[in-house]
Design an enzyme around this catalytic site. Structure first.
Site, PDB file in Angstrom:
ATOM      1  N   HIS A  79      -2.903   8.065  -9.046  1.00 26.99           N
ATOM      2  CA  HIS A  79      -1.900   7.834  -8.015  1.00 26.99           C
ATOM      3  C   HIS A  79      -1.212   8.181  -9.181  1.00 26.99           C
ATOM      4  O   HIS A  79      -1.062   7.427 -10.576  1.00 26.99           O
ATOM      5  CB  HIS A  79      -2.155   7.255  -6.894  1.00 26.99           C
ATOM      6  CG  HIS A  79      -2.545   6.067  -7.304  1.00 26.99           C
ATOM      7  ND1 HIS A  79      -3.448   5.486  -7.912  1.00 26.99           N
ATOM      8  CD2 HIS A  79      -1.427   4.653  -7.370  1.00 26.99           C
ATOM      9  CE1 HIS A  79      -3.194   4.524  -8.639  1.00 26.99           C
ATOM     10  NE2 HIS A  79      -1.947   3.624  -7.403  1.00 26.99           N
ATOM     11  N   HIS A 115       1.520   5.501  -9.352  1.00 24.74           N
ATOM     12  CA  HIS A 115       1.650   3.696 -10.244  1.00 24.74           C
ATOM     13  C   HIS A 115       1.271   4.002 -11.778  1.00 24.74           C
ATOM     14  O   HIS A 115       0.603   4.564 -12.059  1.00 24.74           O
ATOM     15  CB  HIS A 115       1.026   2.716  -8.853  1.00 24.74           C
ATOM     16  CG  HIS A 115       1.823   2.715  -8.129  1.00 24.74           C
ATOM     17  ND1 HIS A 115       0.862   2.091  -7.368  1.00 24.74           N
ATOM     18  CD2 HIS A 115       2.797   2.944  -7.396  1.00 24.74           C
ATOM     19  CE1 HIS A 115       1.560   1.782  -5.726  1.00 24.74           C
ATOM     20  NE2 HIS A 115       3.094   3.087  -6.114  1.00 24.74           N
ATOM     21  N   ASP A 135       0.393   1.159 -13.362  1.00 26.56           N
ATOM     22  CA  ASP A 135       0.116   1.515 -14.175  1.00 26.56           C
ATOM     23  C   ASP A 135      -1.849   1.417 -13.809  1.00 26.56           C
ATOM     24  O   ASP A 135      -2.448   1.704 -14.340  1.00 26.56           O
ATOM     25  CB  ASP A 135      -1.449  -0.352 -13.460  1.00 26.56           C
ATOM     26  CG  ASP A 135      -0.598   0.224 -12.196  1.00 26.56           C
ATOM     27  OD1 ASP A 135      -0.166   0.585 -11.634  1.00 26.56           O
ATOM     28  OD2 ASP A 135      -1.755  -0.795 -11.094  1.00 26.56           O
ATOM     29  N   HIS A 136      -1.440   3.202 -13.586  1.00 27.30           N
ATOM     30  CA  HIS A 136      -3.118   4.251 -14.259  1.00 27.30           C
ATOM     31  C   HIS A 136      -1.975   5.322 -14.647  1.00 27.30           C
ATOM     32  O   HIS A 136      -3.105   6.356 -14.638  1.00 27.30           O
ATOM     33  CB  HIS A 136      -3.287   4.352 -12.377  1.00 27.30           C
ATOM     34  CG  HIS A 136      -3.221   3.903 -11.503  1.00 27.30           C
ATOM     35  ND1 HIS A 136      -4.237   3.620 -11.247  1.00 27.30           N
ATOM     36  CD2 HIS A 136      -3.180   2.820 -10.797  1.00 27.30           C
ATOM     37  CE1 HIS A 136      -5.389   2.422 -10.141  1.00 27.30           C
ATOM     38  NE2 HIS A 136      -4.225   1.540 -10.689  1.00 27.30           N
ATOM     39  N   HIS A 171      -2.455   4.507   0.384  1.00 24.98           N
ATOM     40  CA  HIS A 171      -1.293   3.505  -0.620  1.00 24.98           C
ATOM     41  C   HIS A 171      -0.451   4.474  -1.425  1.00 24.98           C
ATOM     42  O   HIS A 171       0.905   3.836  -1.577  1.00 24.98           O
ATOM     43  CB  HIS A 171      -2.819   3.455  -1.972  1.00 24.98           C
ATOM     44  CG  HIS A 171      -2.007   2.598  -3.114  1.00 24.98           C
ATOM     45  ND1 HIS A 171      -1.778   1.217  -2.916  1.00 24.98           N
ATOM     46  CD2 HIS A 171      -1.834   3.125  -4.939  1.00 24.98           C
ATOM     47  CE1 HIS A 171      -1.000   0.613  -4.114  1.00 24.98           C
ATOM     48  NE2 HIS A 171      -1.413   1.991  -5.031  1.00 24.98           N
ATOM     49  N   ASP A 187      -6.321   4.179  -6.137  1.00 30.45           N
ATOM     50  CA  ASP A 187      -6.449   2.213  -5.210  1.00 30.45           C
ATOM     51  C   ASP A 187      -6.526   2.647  -4.231  1.00 30.45           C
ATOM     52  O   ASP A 187      -5.345   2.420  -3.374  1.00 30.45           O
ATOM     53  CB  ASP A 187      -4.954   1.715  -5.881  1.00 30.45           C
ATOM     54  CG  ASP A 187      -4.868   1.301  -7.141  1.00 30.45           C
ATOM     55  OD1 ASP A 187      -5.757   0.790  -7.776  1.00 30.45           O
ATOM     56  OD2 ASP A 187      -3.663   0.946  -7.101  1.00 30.45           O
ATOM     57  N   HIS A 243      -9.634  -1.434 -10.103  1.00 30.13           N
ATOM     58  CA  HIS A 243      -9.162  -3.098 -10.329  1.00 30.13           C
ATOM     59  C   HIS A 243     -10.096  -3.350 -10.021  1.00 30.13           C
ATOM     60  O   HIS A 243     -11.249  -3.038  -9.204  1.00 30.13           O
ATOM     61  CB  HIS A 243      -8.440  -3.016  -9.635  1.00 30.13           C
ATOM     62  CG  HIS A 243      -6.746  -2.663  -9.676  1.00 30.13           C
ATOM     63  ND1 HIS A 243      -6.031  -3.026 -10.849  1.00 30.13           N
ATOM     64  CD2 HIS A 243      -5.893  -1.392  -9.390  1.00 30.13           C
ATOM     65  CE1 HIS A 243      -4.425  -2.165 -10.767  1.00 30.13           C
ATOM     66  NE2 HIS A 243      -5.194  -1.609  -9.821  1.00 30.13           N
TER      67      HIS A 243
HETATM   68 FE    FE Z   1      -3.361  -0.398  -9.409  1.00 27.79          FE
HETATM   69 ZN    ZN Z   2      -1.719   1.698  -7.375  1.00 30.51          ZN
END
Ligand code: FE
Ligand code: ZN
Length: 255
Positions: free
Chosen positions: A56, A58, A60-61, A114, A133, A171
């Site tokens: 996805h 975001h 942090d991915h 999410h 996530d 995570h």
């Molecule tokens: Fe994340």
């Molecule tokens: Zn995320």
């Protein structure tokens, strides 16, 4: 021969995964939070990266996607529906698609909630699902873009995979998730045992990811919204599972 899967801690509490097929030598990376741990792990094993599978949009991915692509020449796969906000894709995927990786069939599942456009990757013959996530160890991602109903539907699809499926989520949130889960189901013995195991693993700095779907079905409150005991405790005996899920998710947001 099943692929080898390596869990790579990245950033503060993210995980990326290397999927390596020993026979043909192909390697894929699931999510790209940070370049250094990924490049280091590839070099240490002498593996060449062929594909990057994004779950996805975001940051942090996906943050290190372009850097890792430039360093390795890997092709980048992700949801076509999210192409406008993902790094440039070499393969745009949609729910129900599948592609070949080193002789394994990788199936793409839309697991929106999410984010809308979040996908999971399931390799049936490796008993592995990469859920980002969406479904997480003892938890699920916060519902930022989709609806609670959509997230419930996504989790229900994942819950229907074979119970021996290993769940590789994005995570290390399991210890905090366990504290919340115990507030929902204080009398769940399997949950109490898993919470204790989680504490012990984290005290030794060990990852609690992957988990198994069987474990999640027995202990993850977000998959257990249909359980009569949970409904009773919430005073929602006659409410549909999706509404009970939404209530549990709201409680977690405020926990
Ligand atoms: Fe994340
Ligand atoms: Zn995320």
């Amino acid at each position: 021969m099943p692929p080898e899967i390596v869990t790579l801690p990245c950033l503060a509490d993210n995980y990326a995964f290397l999927v390596h097929a020993p026979r043909g030598g192909e390697t894929a990376l699931v999510d790209a939070p940070e370049a250094a741990p990924v490049l280091k792990a590839l070099e240490a094993r002498g593996w060449q990266l062929d594909q990057i599978w994004l779950t996805h949009h975001h940051w942090d991915h996906v943050e290190a996607t372009d850097e890792i692509r430039a360093a390795t020449g890997a092709r980048v796969f992700g949801a076509g529906a999210d192409a406008h906000r993902l790094p440039p894709l070499d393969l745009a995927l949609a729910d129900g698609d599948s592609f070949a990786f080193a002789g394994h069939e990788v199936s793409v599942m839309d697991v929106s909630g999410h984010t809308v456009g979040h996908i999971a990757y399931h390799i049936a013959d490796a008993r592995a699902a990469f859920t980002g996530d969406s479904l997480m160890a003892l938890g699920c991602g916060r519902v930022f873009e989709g609806t609670f109903a959509q997230m419930w539907e996504s989790l229900s699809k994942l819950a229907a995979l074979p119970p021996e499926t290993r769940v590789f989520s994005g995570h290390e949130y399991t210890a905090a998730n366990a504290r919340f889960a115990l507030s929902v189901e204080p009398d769940n013995a399997a949950l109490a045992q898993r919470a204790a195991q989680t504490e012990a693993a984290r005290a030794r700095g060990r990852a609690t990811v992957p988990s198994s779907l069987a474990q999640e079905l027995a202990t993850n409150p977000f998959l257990r919204a249909g359980q009569p005991g949970i409904k009773r405790a919430l005073g929602m005996e006659n409410r549909p599972d999706a509404e009970v899920f939404a209530e549990i998710r709201r409680q977690k947001d405020a926990f």
